[in-house]
Design an enzyme around this catalytic site. Structure first.
Site, PDB file in Angstrom:
ATOM      1  N   LYS A  47       0.875  -1.169   0.000  1.00 44.42           N
ATOM      2  CA  LYS A  47       0.000   0.000   0.000  1.00 44.42           C
ATOM      3  C   LYS A  47       0.913   1.220   0.000  1.00 44.42           C
ATOM      4  O   LYS A  47       1.471   1.593   1.027  1.00 44.42           O
ATOM      5  CB  LYS A  47      -0.878  -0.030   1.262  1.00 44.42           C
ATOM      6  CG  LYS A  47      -2.205   0.704   1.161  1.00 44.42           C
ATOM      7  CD  LYS A  47      -2.106   2.174   0.893  1.00 44.42           C
ATOM      8  CE  LYS A  47      -1.605   2.954   2.074  1.00 44.42           C
ATOM      9  NZ  LYS A  47      -1.353   4.381   1.744  1.00 44.42           N
ATOM     10  N   PRO A  48       1.110   1.843  -1.190  1.00 46.79           N
ATOM     11  CA  PRO A  48       2.002   3.016  -1.246  1.00 46.79           C
ATOM     12  C   PRO A  48       1.289   4.255  -0.701  1.00 46.79           C
ATOM     13  O   PRO A  48       0.066   4.252  -0.531  1.00 46.79           O
ATOM     14  CB  PRO A  48       2.255   3.170  -2.749  1.00 46.79           C
ATOM     15  CG  PRO A  48       1.047   2.599  -3.420  1.00 46.79           C
ATOM     16  CD  PRO A  48       0.513   1.516  -2.496  1.00 46.79           C
ATOM     17  N   GLU A  94       9.696   1.145  10.585  1.00 53.32           N
ATOM     18  CA  GLU A  94      10.697   2.204  10.357  1.00 53.32           C
ATOM     19  C   GLU A  94       9.972   3.520  10.526  1.00 53.32           C
ATOM     20  O   GLU A  94       9.190   3.918   9.661  1.00 53.32           O
ATOM     21  CB  GLU A  94      11.279   2.095   8.944  1.00 53.32           C
ATOM     22  CG  GLU A  94      12.054   0.822   8.675  1.00 53.32           C
ATOM     23  CD  GLU A  94      13.443   0.823   9.302  1.00 53.32           C
ATOM     24  OE1 GLU A  94      13.878   1.875   9.815  1.00 53.32           O
ATOM     25  OE2 GLU A  94      14.089  -0.238   9.300  1.00 53.32           O
ATOM     26  N   CYS A 151      13.834  10.649   6.703  1.00 50.78           N
ATOM     27  CA  CYS A 151      13.709  10.286   8.119  1.00 50.78           C
ATOM     28  C   CYS A 151      15.048  10.390   8.838  1.00 50.78           C
ATOM     29  O   CYS A 151      15.093  10.531  10.048  1.00 50.78           O
ATOM     30  CB  CYS A 151      13.160   8.879   8.226  1.00 50.78           C
ATOM     31  SG  CYS A 151      14.094   7.735   7.227  1.00 50.78           S
ATOM     32  N   GLU A 178      10.197  16.747  14.321  1.00 50.50           N
ATOM     33  CA  GLU A 178      10.744  16.389  13.014  1.00 50.50           C
ATOM     34  C   GLU A 178      10.177  17.363  11.982  1.00 50.50           C
ATOM     35  O   GLU A 178       9.010  17.267  11.602  1.00 50.50           O
ATOM     36  CB  GLU A 178      10.342  14.937  12.681  1.00 50.50           C
ATOM     37  CG  GLU A 178      10.983  14.414  11.413  1.00 50.50           C
ATOM     38  CD  GLU A 178      10.549  12.983  11.081  1.00 50.50           C
ATOM     39  OE1 GLU A 178       9.446  12.558  11.484  1.00 50.50           O
ATOM     40  OE2 GLU A 178      11.316  12.298  10.393  1.00 50.50           O
TER      41      GLU A 178
HETATM   42  P1  NAP Z   1       2.575   8.609   7.394  1.00 48.52           P
HETATM   43  O1  NAP Z   1       1.570   9.678   7.373  1.00 48.52           O
HETATM   44  O2  NAP Z   1       2.784   7.854   8.635  1.00 48.52           O
HETATM   45  O3  NAP Z   1       2.192   7.628   6.202  1.00 48.52           O
HETATM   46  C1  NAP Z   1       2.944   6.487   5.892  1.00 48.52           C
HETATM   47  C2  NAP Z   1       2.047   5.485   5.207  1.00 48.52           C
HETATM   48  O4  NAP Z   1       1.025   5.065   6.098  1.00 48.52           O
HETATM   49  C3  NAP Z   1       1.338   6.013   3.970  1.00 48.52           C
HETATM   50  O5  NAP Z   1       1.223   4.976   3.039  1.00 48.52           O
HETATM   51  C4  NAP Z   1      -0.014   6.405   4.536  1.00 48.52           C
HETATM   52  O6  NAP Z   1      -1.021   6.427   3.573  1.00 48.52           O
HETATM   53  C5  NAP Z   1      -0.244   5.286   5.510  1.00 48.52           C
HETATM   54  N1  NAP Z   1      -1.201   5.614   6.549  1.00 48.52           N
HETATM   55  C6  NAP Z   1      -1.466   6.831   7.086  1.00 48.52           C
HETATM   56  N2  NAP Z   1      -2.419   6.713   8.048  1.00 48.52           N
HETATM   57  C7  NAP Z   1      -2.756   5.405   8.097  1.00 48.52           C
HETATM   58  C8  NAP Z   1      -3.687   4.656   8.877  1.00 48.52           C
HETATM   59  N3  NAP Z   1      -4.444   5.221   9.813  1.00 48.52           N
HETATM   60  N4  NAP Z   1      -3.775   3.321   8.660  1.00 48.52           N
HETATM   61  C9  NAP Z   1      -3.016   2.735   7.732  1.00 48.52           C
HETATM   62  N5  NAP Z   1      -2.126   3.384   6.959  1.00 48.52           N
HETATM   63  C10 NAP Z   1      -1.992   4.711   7.145  1.00 48.52           C
HETATM   64  O7  NAP Z   1       4.002   9.161   7.011  1.00 48.52           O
HETATM   65  P2  NAP Z   1       4.359  10.095   5.798  1.00 48.52           P
HETATM   66  O8  NAP Z   1       3.849  11.445   6.149  1.00 48.52           O
HETATM   67  O9  NAP Z   1       3.915   9.497   4.525  1.00 48.52           O
HETATM   68  O10 NAP Z   1       5.957  10.010   5.810  1.00 48.52           O
HETATM   69  C11 NAP Z   1       6.755  10.776   6.639  1.00 48.52           C
HETATM   70  C12 NAP Z   1       7.183  10.001   7.870  1.00 48.52           C
HETATM   71  O11 NAP Z   1       7.818   8.778   7.507  1.00 48.52           O
HETATM   72  C13 NAP Z   1       8.203  10.747   8.679  1.00 48.52           C
HETATM   73  O12 NAP Z   1       7.909  10.663  10.049  1.00 48.52           O
HETATM   74  C14 NAP Z   1       9.510  10.002   8.394  1.00 48.52           C
HETATM   75  O13 NAP Z   1      10.466  10.125   9.388  1.00 48.52           O
HETATM   76  C15 NAP Z   1       9.035   8.614   8.228  1.00 48.52           C
HETATM   77  N6  NAP Z   1       9.993   7.821   7.478  1.00 48.52           N
HETATM   78  C16 NAP Z   1      10.722   6.892   8.130  1.00 48.52           C
HETATM   79  C17 NAP Z   1      11.678   6.145   7.459  1.00 48.52           C
HETATM   80  C18 NAP Z   1      12.493   5.143   8.180  1.00 48.52           C
HETATM   81  O14 NAP Z   1      13.135   4.339   7.515  1.00 48.52           O
HETATM   82  N7  NAP Z   1      12.518   5.112   9.491  1.00 48.52           N
HETATM   83  C19 NAP Z   1      11.866   6.338   6.090  1.00 48.52           C
HETATM   84  C20 NAP Z   1      11.096   7.298   5.443  1.00 48.52           C
HETATM   85  C21 NAP Z   1      10.152   8.020   6.151  1.00 48.52           C
HETATM   86  P3  NAP Z   1      -1.555   7.852   3.004  1.00 48.52           P
HETATM   87  O15 NAP Z   1      -0.469   8.398   2.180  1.00 48.52           O
HETATM   88  O16 NAP Z   1      -2.727   7.466   2.216  1.00 48.52           O
HETATM   89  O17 NAP Z   1      -1.858   8.712   4.189  1.00 48.52           O
END
Ligand code: NAP
Ligand code: MG
Length: 483
Positions: free
Chosen positions: A180-181, A256, A290, A387
């Protein structure tokens, strides 16, 4: 050079080797952050579609796990080669949907493809153990086997690499997946599914399910007893919600999550080298990473000088759309992200920080924010606990080594950290003292598919890349044997 033909990029769901519409007919738009314009309209996976995708993955599981490891590895190797051949087209797609600069996008494709090459090699190394029990009463055979059907959920900041870092080891281990991207960037994942089919991936082994309402779609997968694993990359906030859902079925989880990386500079460091490292640690991917340096902690005697040199370098960066290949920094992902960055900068300035570069969202189209350096940030400024996820470098200071460590560790996060010092033993000592899973020592670029990557504390569970990344998709079975 091959150019991208956007009309040919798939926009349907990829389930069981077929491109299908959503069962409820719903779709959503994908926008270019540099212009705000709609570039594609993508099918949105419903809960019924999630169930169908899990069925496809579960059906494919029995033959995929039996497929010889070498053969699974060769499909990954072919995927690496196809990604490498098509790096320009894939980079254009990544630029269009994520807004990142051309160099960052090309770098991402190379990095993403390397996960396929690495796990093509690891596929044949799921070694087990055979030994005699200490008391001599039996033989112990410990074997690794694939954990089962995996739900993979990825963020928008590295649309290709966050997917291959999971798909590579999952397939190498003999697992099948439903990916699921992120809704902001579903196109790269769909293009990758097409490429992997061409590389010989059997139907049902990789399924891709974009979804406008990710909660119910992912929730359906996590509640399905045929799913045995969740591998998630995203925010800590969403990670906590998914861990709770995953607990219902006691799913194997790799997480992650978010970071808040300190970048520590001692007064004996080579300041030019530290600024070079800072530019990479801060500005790779426009700060939307991240492991991005999120707070600069510089020893008091050199803090102003470091801030000034960093500000000069940041001011020299060219802000502009990634398709203009001379831009160094693209827009951030969307309007909400830009507004949030601007409000963190404004609040830091009103608490007494000085704007040494940027601190401005230029007028005009696209979600741009200027590369920013904030000098003399107070150590209690809330910006240091958050962050920021954008091109913003707040610089605070410290006095002693203990003070540096205390400030570095004063966070619930523990993903990455960076240390610069001319005294290598001090740099290593401080590196060991920081509660972070990834530490750059006199170096700003740390990512490598051959290195174990992941967070301590609330930055995550498990590791991706290296041999560890393969183990996340395997479970151990022990056979107690008399022969
Ligand atoms: P996010 O809002 O947590 O979303 C990540 C994924 O989860 C997306 O596919 C999102 O879909 C999905 N998602 C959101 N709410 C959900 C729910 N209630 N149930 C199931 N899936 C859900 O994060 P983001 O804003 O895309 O990315 C930024 C974050 O990722 C930052 O905190 C960054 O640090 C972290 N990150 C961590 C790493 C690592 O390796 N540790 C690498 C890259 C990024 P939708 O797009 O449809 O909302
Ligand atoms: Mg989001």
């Amino acid at each position: 050079m091959q150019h991208l033909d956007l009309q040919k990029v798939p926009t349907e769901l990829y389930i069981g080797g077929a491109w299908v519409g959503s069962s409820d007919g719903s779709r959503f738009d994908v926008e270019d952050p540099a212009t705000g314009e709609v570039i594609a309209n993508v099918a949105s996976g419903s809960t019924d579609d999630a169930e169908a995708a899990v069925t496809a993955a579960a059906d494919a599981m029995s033959s995929w796990r039996q497929t010889p490891p070498r053969q699974r590895g060769e499909i990954l190797r072919r995927s690496f080669e196809l990604m490498t051949e098509r790096k320009d087209e894939l980079a254009e797609l990544i630029v269009l949907e994520s807004g990142k600069s051309w160099n960052d996008a090309v770098g991402e494709v190379a990095y993403a493809a390397e996960f396929y090459r690495w796990f093509a090699e690891e596929a044949v190394r799921a070694d087990g153990l055979i030994t005699r029990a200490p008391n001599g009463d039996k033989h112990i055979i410990a074997k690794h086997r694939p954990v089962g059907v995996c739900a993979l959920v990825t963020p928008w900041n590295f649309p290709a690499a966050m997917a291959t870092r999971k798909i590579g080891p999952a397939l190498a281990a003999g697992c099948t997946v439903v990916l699921k991207p992120a809704s902001d960037t579903p196109l790269t994942a769909l293009a990758m599914a097409e490429l992997m089919a061409e590389a010989g991936t059997p139907a049902g082994v990789v399924n891709v399910l974009p979804a406008r309402r990710s909660g119910p779609t992912v929730g359906t997968m996590l509640a399905d007893p045929r799913v045995r694993k969740l591998s998630f990359t995203g925010s800590t906030e969403v990670g906590r919600v998914l861990l709770e859902q995953a607990s219902k079925q006691v799913l194997n989880c790799s997480m992650e999550l978010g970071g808040n990386a300190p970048f520590i500079v001692f007064d004996d460091a080579d300041i030019e080298a530290a600024v070079d490292g800072a530019m990479v640690a801060k500005m790779r991917n426009g700060g939307e990473s991240c492991i991005a340096a999120n707070r600069f902690l510089v020893q008091s005697g050199v803090a102003d000088r470091f801030s000034e040199v960093l500000a000069e370098r940041m001011k020299a960066l060219r802000l502009g759309p990634g398709l203009d290949r001379t831009s160094d920094v693209g827009p951030v992902i969307n309007e909400a992200a830009r507004d949030e960055i601007a409000s963190w900068v404004d609040s830091s300035l009103s608490s007494g920080a000085t704007a040494l570069a940027g601190a401005n969202a230029p007028a005009g189209t696209g979600w741009f924010y200027e590369p920013t350096v904030l000098g003399r940030v107070d150590r209690d400024d809330p910006i240091l606990d958050h962050e920021v996820f954008g091109p913003v470098a707040p610089v605070a200071s410290f006095d002693t080594e203990d003070d540096a460590l205390e400030q570095a560790n004063a966070t619930e996060f523990g993903l990455a950290a960076y240390v610069y010092s001319g005294d290598l033993s001090r740099a290593l000592r401080v590196g060991e003292g920081i509660e972070a899973g990834v530490v750059g020592i006199n170096r700003g670029f740390v990512s490598d598919p051959a290195a174990p990557f992941g967070g301590m504390k609330q930055s995550g569970l498990g590791r991706e890349g290296a041999h560890d990344g393969l183990l996340e998709f395997l479970e151990t079975q022990y056979l107690a044997v008399d022969w």
